[in-house]
Design a protein around this motif. Structure first.
Motif, PDB file in Angstrom:
ATOM      1  N   SER A 196      -4.500   9.944  -4.838  1.00 28.54           N
ATOM      2  CA  SER A 196      -5.005   9.665  -3.500  1.00 28.54           C
ATOM      3  C   SER A 196      -5.011   8.164  -3.254  1.00 28.54           C
ATOM      4  CB  SER A 196      -6.422  10.217  -3.332  1.00 28.54           C
ATOM      5  OG  SER A 196      -6.962   9.880  -2.069  1.00 28.54           O
ATOM      6  N   ALA A 197      -4.306   7.755  -2.196  1.00 26.15           N
ATOM      7  CA  ALA A 197      -4.241   6.349  -1.778  1.00 26.15           C
ATOM      8  C   ALA A 197      -3.796   5.444  -2.924  1.00 26.15           C
ATOM      9  CB  ALA A 197      -5.576   5.888  -1.232  1.00 26.15           C
ATOM     10  N   GLN A 198      -2.928   5.945  -3.791  1.00 26.17           N
ATOM     11  CA  GLN A 198      -2.314   5.183  -4.870  1.00 26.17           C
ATOM     12  C   GLN A 198      -0.864   5.593  -4.999  1.00 26.17           C
ATOM     13  OE1 GLN A 198      -5.116   6.305  -8.076  1.00 26.17           O
ATOM     14  NE2 GLN A 198      -5.552   4.109  -8.289  1.00 26.17           N
ATOM     15  N   LYS A 199      -0.062   4.704  -5.575  1.00 26.92           N
ATOM     16  CA  LYS A 199       1.340   5.029  -5.819  1.00 26.92           C
ATOM     17  C   LYS A 199       1.643   4.836  -7.298  1.00 26.92           C
ATOM     18  CE  LYS A 199       5.722   5.081  -3.578  1.00 26.92           C
ATOM     19  NZ  LYS A 199       6.414   4.841  -2.297  1.00 26.92           N
ATOM     20  N   VAL A 200       2.141   5.868  -7.922  1.00 25.13           N
ATOM     21  CA  VAL A 200       2.426   5.847  -9.358  1.00 25.13           C
ATOM     22  C   VAL A 200       3.610   4.920  -9.631  1.00 25.13           C
ATOM     23  CG1 VAL A 200       3.130   7.227 -11.340  1.00 25.13           C
ATOM     24  CG2 VAL A 200       1.475   8.149  -9.693  1.00 25.13           C
ATOM     25  N   MET A 245       0.843  -1.187   0.000  1.00 26.44           N
ATOM     26  CA  MET A 245       0.000   0.000   0.000  1.00 26.44           C
ATOM     27  C   MET A 245       0.884   1.245   0.000  1.00 26.44           C
ATOM     28  SD  MET A 245      -3.076  -1.211  -0.013  1.00 26.44           S
ATOM     29  CE  MET A 245      -4.142   0.156   0.459  1.00 26.44           C
ATOM     30  N   PRO A 246       0.411   2.298  -0.674  1.00 25.26           N
ATOM     31  CA  PRO A 246      -0.796   2.408  -1.484  1.00 25.26           C
ATOM     32  C   PRO A 246      -0.754   1.469  -2.689  1.00 25.26           C
ATOM     33  CG  PRO A 246       0.146   4.577  -1.027  1.00 25.26           C
ATOM     34  CD  PRO A 246       1.163   3.565  -0.629  1.00 25.26           C
ATOM     35  N   ALA A 247      -1.921   1.186  -3.211  1.00 27.32           N
ATOM     36  CA  ALA A 247      -2.014   0.289  -4.354  1.00 27.32           C
ATOM     37  C   ALA A 247      -1.282   0.886  -5.554  1.00 27.32           C
ATOM     38  CB  ALA A 247      -3.480   0.053  -4.708  1.00 27.32           C
ATOM     39  N   PRO A 248      -0.561   0.053  -6.324  1.00 28.36           N
ATOM     40  CA  PRO A 248       0.155   0.581  -7.483  1.00 28.36           C
ATOM     41  C   PRO A 248      -0.787   1.075  -8.572  1.00 28.36           C
ATOM     42  CG  PRO A 248       0.243  -1.824  -7.446  1.00 28.36           C
ATOM     43  CD  PRO A 248      -0.383  -1.400  -6.156  1.00 28.36           C
ATOM     44  N   LEU A 249      -0.458   2.226  -9.119  1.00 26.51           N
ATOM     45  CA  LEU A 249      -1.160   2.791 -10.268  1.00 26.51           C
ATOM     46  C   LEU A 249      -0.152   2.817 -11.418  1.00 26.51           C
ATOM     47  CD1 LEU A 249      -3.553   4.301 -11.622  1.00 26.51           C
ATOM     48  CD2 LEU A 249      -2.546   6.421 -10.731  1.00 26.51           C
ATOM     49  N   VAL A 250      -0.205   1.815 -12.278  1.00 26.24           N
ATOM     50  CA  VAL A 250       0.758   1.704 -13.378  1.00 26.24           C
ATOM     51  C   VAL A 250       0.358   2.691 -14.471  1.00 26.24           C
ATOM     52  CG1 VAL A 250       1.796   0.196 -15.095  1.00 26.24           C
ATOM     53  CG2 VAL A 250       1.205  -0.705 -12.831  1.00 26.24           C
ATOM     54  N   VAL A 251       1.277   3.627 -14.787  1.00 20.55           N
ATOM     55  CA  VAL A 251       0.947   4.696 -15.738  1.00 20.55           C
ATOM     56  C   VAL A 251       1.726   4.585 -17.039  1.00 20.55           C
ATOM     57  CG1 VAL A 251       0.299   6.281 -13.885  1.00 20.55           C
ATOM     58  CG2 VAL A 251       2.659   6.264 -14.739  1.00 20.55           C
ATOM     59  N   GLY A 252       2.602   3.593 -17.151  1.00 26.06           N
ATOM     60  CA  GLY A 252       3.346   3.468 -18.395  1.00 26.06           C
ATOM     61  C   GLY A 252       4.389   2.380 -18.332  1.00 26.06           C
ATOM     62  N   ASP A 253       5.021   2.143 -19.478  1.00 31.13           N
ATOM     63  CA  ASP A 253       6.070   1.141 -19.610  1.00 31.13           C
ATOM     64  C   ASP A 253       7.298   1.788 -20.224  1.00 31.13           C
ATOM     65  OD1 ASP A 253       4.765  -1.746 -19.147  1.00 31.13           O
ATOM     66  OD2 ASP A 253       3.294  -0.475 -20.144  1.00 31.13           O
ATOM     67  N   GLY A 254       8.463   1.449 -19.685  1.00 35.06           N
ATOM     68  CA  GLY A 254       9.710   1.928 -20.250  1.00 35.06           C
ATOM     69  C   GLY A 254      10.187   3.224 -19.625  1.00 35.06           C
ATOM     70  N   LEU A 255      11.487   3.469 -19.763  1.00 38.73           N
ATOM     71  CA  LEU A 255      12.101   4.644 -19.152  1.00 38.73           C
ATOM     72  C   LEU A 255      11.548   5.951 -19.694  1.00 38.73           C
ATOM     73  CD1 LEU A 255      15.758   3.306 -19.092  1.00 38.73           C
ATOM     74  CD2 LEU A 255      14.327   3.780 -17.092  1.00 38.73           C
ATOM     75  N   ALA A 256      11.090   5.963 -20.931  1.00 35.01           N
ATOM     76  CA  ALA A 256      10.534   7.189 -21.498  1.00 35.01           C
ATOM     77  C   ALA A 256       9.264   7.633 -20.779  1.00 35.01           C
ATOM     78  CB  ALA A 256      10.249   6.997 -22.989  1.00 35.01           C
ATOM     79  N   ALA A 257       8.645   6.717 -20.033  1.00 32.88           N
ATOM     80  CA  ALA A 257       7.403   7.052 -19.322  1.00 32.88           C
ATOM     81  C   ALA A 257       7.661   7.645 -17.943  1.00 32.88           C
ATOM     82  CB  ALA A 257       6.543   5.795 -19.185  1.00 32.88           C
ATOM     83  N   VAL A 258       8.911   7.662 -17.478  1.00 34.40           N
ATOM     84  CA  VAL A 258       9.181   8.087 -16.103  1.00 34.40           C
ATOM     85  C   VAL A 258       8.888   9.571 -15.904  1.00 34.40           C
ATOM     86  CG1 VAL A 258      10.945   8.298 -14.322  1.00 34.40           C
ATOM     87  CG2 VAL A 258      10.839   6.238 -15.718  1.00 34.40           C
ATOM     88  N   GLN A 259       9.258  10.423 -16.864  1.00 35.53           N
ATOM     89  CA  GLN A 259       8.983  11.859 -16.695  1.00 35.53           C
ATOM     90  C   GLN A 259       7.486  12.125 -16.588  1.00 35.53           C
ATOM     91  OE1 GLN A 259      11.222  14.736 -16.343  1.00 35.53           O
ATOM     92  NE2 GLN A 259       9.197  15.296 -15.581  1.00 35.53           N
ATOM     93  N   ASP A 260       6.699  11.500 -17.433  1.00 35.93           N
ATOM     94  CA  ASP A 260       5.246  11.663 -17.330  1.00 35.93           C
ATOM     95  C   ASP A 260       4.733  11.153 -15.986  1.00 35.93           C
ATOM     96  OD1 ASP A 260       5.073  12.798 -19.827  1.00 35.93           O
ATOM     97  OD2 ASP A 260       4.524  10.940 -20.844  1.00 35.93           O
ATOM     98  N   ALA A 261       5.357  10.101 -15.479  1.00 40.02           N
ATOM     99  CA  ALA A 261       4.957   9.570 -14.179  1.00 40.02           C
ATOM    100  C   ALA A 261       5.253  10.569 -13.065  1.00 40.02           C
ATOM    101  CB  ALA A 261       5.659   8.244 -13.916  1.00 40.02           C
ATOM    102  N   LEU A 262       6.404  11.242 -13.143  1.00 43.39           N
ATOM    103  CA  LEU A 262       6.717  12.282 -12.170  1.00 43.39           C
ATOM    104  C   LEU A 262       5.665  13.381 -12.201  1.00 43.39           C
ATOM    105  CD1 LEU A 262      10.575  12.696 -12.683  1.00 43.39           C
ATOM    106  CD2 LEU A 262       9.458  11.761 -10.682  1.00 43.39           C
ATOM    107  N   ASP A 263       5.299  13.802 -13.409  1.00 40.87           N
ATOM    108  CA  ASP A 263       4.292  14.858 -13.556  1.00 40.87           C
ATOM    109  C   ASP A 263       2.938  14.395 -13.028  1.00 40.87           C
ATOM    110  OD1 ASP A 263       6.295  16.342 -14.758  1.00 40.87           O
ATOM    111  OD2 ASP A 263       5.656  15.835 -16.795  1.00 40.87           O
TER     112      ASP A 263
END
Length: 372
Positions: free
Chosen positions: A364-368, A339-357
């Motif tokens: 809320s109660a999730q982890k990117v 916990m928090p439950a994973p919120l998968v927002v993308g695949d690959g290193l190119a997705a990390v910047q968008d994940a930071l944003d």
């Protein structure tokens, strides 16, 4: 030298860029991990957006990130707990003072983890689920168990036969808060915490004895009522404004220890600006004055207040015990949930910047999480 891809911070306040870096050889007490999932923490975008001020020691290019899950591909000569091919998760500490962010940052295909801050992933846990743990559970453990903070007994330590004591956690639905609730409950303490109404039932399921709406104007009084005269062993303050609220609760219940895990003012407003100066001046002035005022308020009420540094367990006895004993045992017993439950927002290193944003925009109660 072998090489691999990494999402690097090429310069202070720059966007992450995917490039190639050298693959390190693990030191004697390290494992080299092929990273399969990383999670995002607020500190990641704080470092990216304010590193000239907040992380002055951090040289660029650097690899950011703390939360790692993957499999071991090489081990150092002194490593005894892991083998090549084993799935593990752990805390990457490359952005700390004196560490090497290119060897030890999370946001890359291969990184090194110190053995004492690494644990095996159970078969029933996915890489994405395991990745939500490292910094959150380490920070929660520091706040609860380090002697200079609350100094509580750890899960597995014998509990006294007397009536149960209470831990106050303001900000229970945060990453640190959810882990703190589980750790404190497993150590034999009653937990009273704050959260929005939609997250209250989740926190009760993690072991909270009572959950108060943090938005309520009577939140402090509601926490005091929920404590109901039981002895309070301390409070953990998570989120802007939480420190003063915890001081009020402790002053009214006789608690004497406070672990502060947040600044009084969020740095989010600075991160999005084109220039730090002069906008940083009033923000850091407010942080400094607010921290001083809260510290003095605590001292006048006989409360010992100190800040939490989540990776400080790397250098004390608690870290190896947490990662080598407590976390594996609690996972095996089902007493610790990702916990928090994973919120998968993308695949690959190119997705990390968008994940930071995405994380900075608010969850809320999730982890990117990003899969690699």
């Amino acid at each position: 030298m072998p090489a691999h891809a990494a999402a690097i911070l090429p310069a202070p306040r720059a966007a992450l860029t995917v490039t190639t870096v050298q693959t390190p050889t693990p030191a004697a007490d390290e494992v080299l991990v092929r990273v399969r999932a990383v999670a995002i923490n607020p500190v990641d975008w704080v470092i990216q957006g304010t590193s000239r001020v907040t992380y002055r020691w951090l040289n660029t290019p650097a690899v950011l990130g703390s939360d790692v899950a993957g499999e071991v591909v090489a081990i150092g000569s002194a490593v005894t707990r892991f083998r090549v091919g084993q799935r593990v998760f752990g805390l990457a500490t490359g952005t700390d003072r004196g560490r090497d962010p290119l060897r030890e940052g999370a946001f890359q295909e291969y990184t090194t983890l110190v053995e004492r801050l690494t644990a095996p992933i159970p078969d029933d846990l996915s890489d994405e689920e395991a990745a939500v743990f490292p910094l959150g559970i380490s920070t929660a453990a520091c706040a609860l168990f380090q002697p200079q903070l609350l100094g509580l007994r750890m899960p597995g330590d014998p509990a006294p036969a007397a009536s149960r004591s209470v831990v106050v956690i303001w900000g229970g639905s945060t990453s640190v808060g959810m882990n703190a609730v589980q750790l404190a409950h497993a150590a034999g303490y009653d937990v009273v915490t704050t959260a929005s109404a939609k997250n209250a039932e989740t926190l009760r399921g993690l072991g909270a004895d009572a959950v108060v709406d943090h938005r309520s104007p009577t939140a402090v009084a509601d926490l005091v009522a929920a404590i109901g005269g039981r002895p309070v062993v301390g409070a953990v303050a998570l989120g802007a404004g939480s420190t003063d609220a915890c001081i009020d609760v402790l002053a009214r219940t006789g608690g004497e220890r406070l672990a502060m895990a947040s600044t009084p003012v969020s740095l989010d407003s600075l991160v999005g600006r084109r220039r730090l100066f002069p906008a940083m001046l009033p923000v850091f002035t407010r942080i400094g004055l607010g921290t001083l005022r809260s510290t003095l308020r605590a001292r006048r009420r006989g409360i010992r207040a100190a800040f939490v540094w989540g990776s400080s367990l790397r250098d004390d006895e608690m870290g190896p015990r947490l990662w080598g004993e407590v976390v594996p045992r609690m996972l095996a017993e089902g007493a610790l949930r990702p916990m928090p439950a994973p919120l998968v927002v993308g695949d690959g290193l190119a997705a990390v910047q968008d994940a930071l944003d995405r994380q900075r925009a608010g969850v809320s109660a999730q982890k990117v999480v990003v899969r690699l």
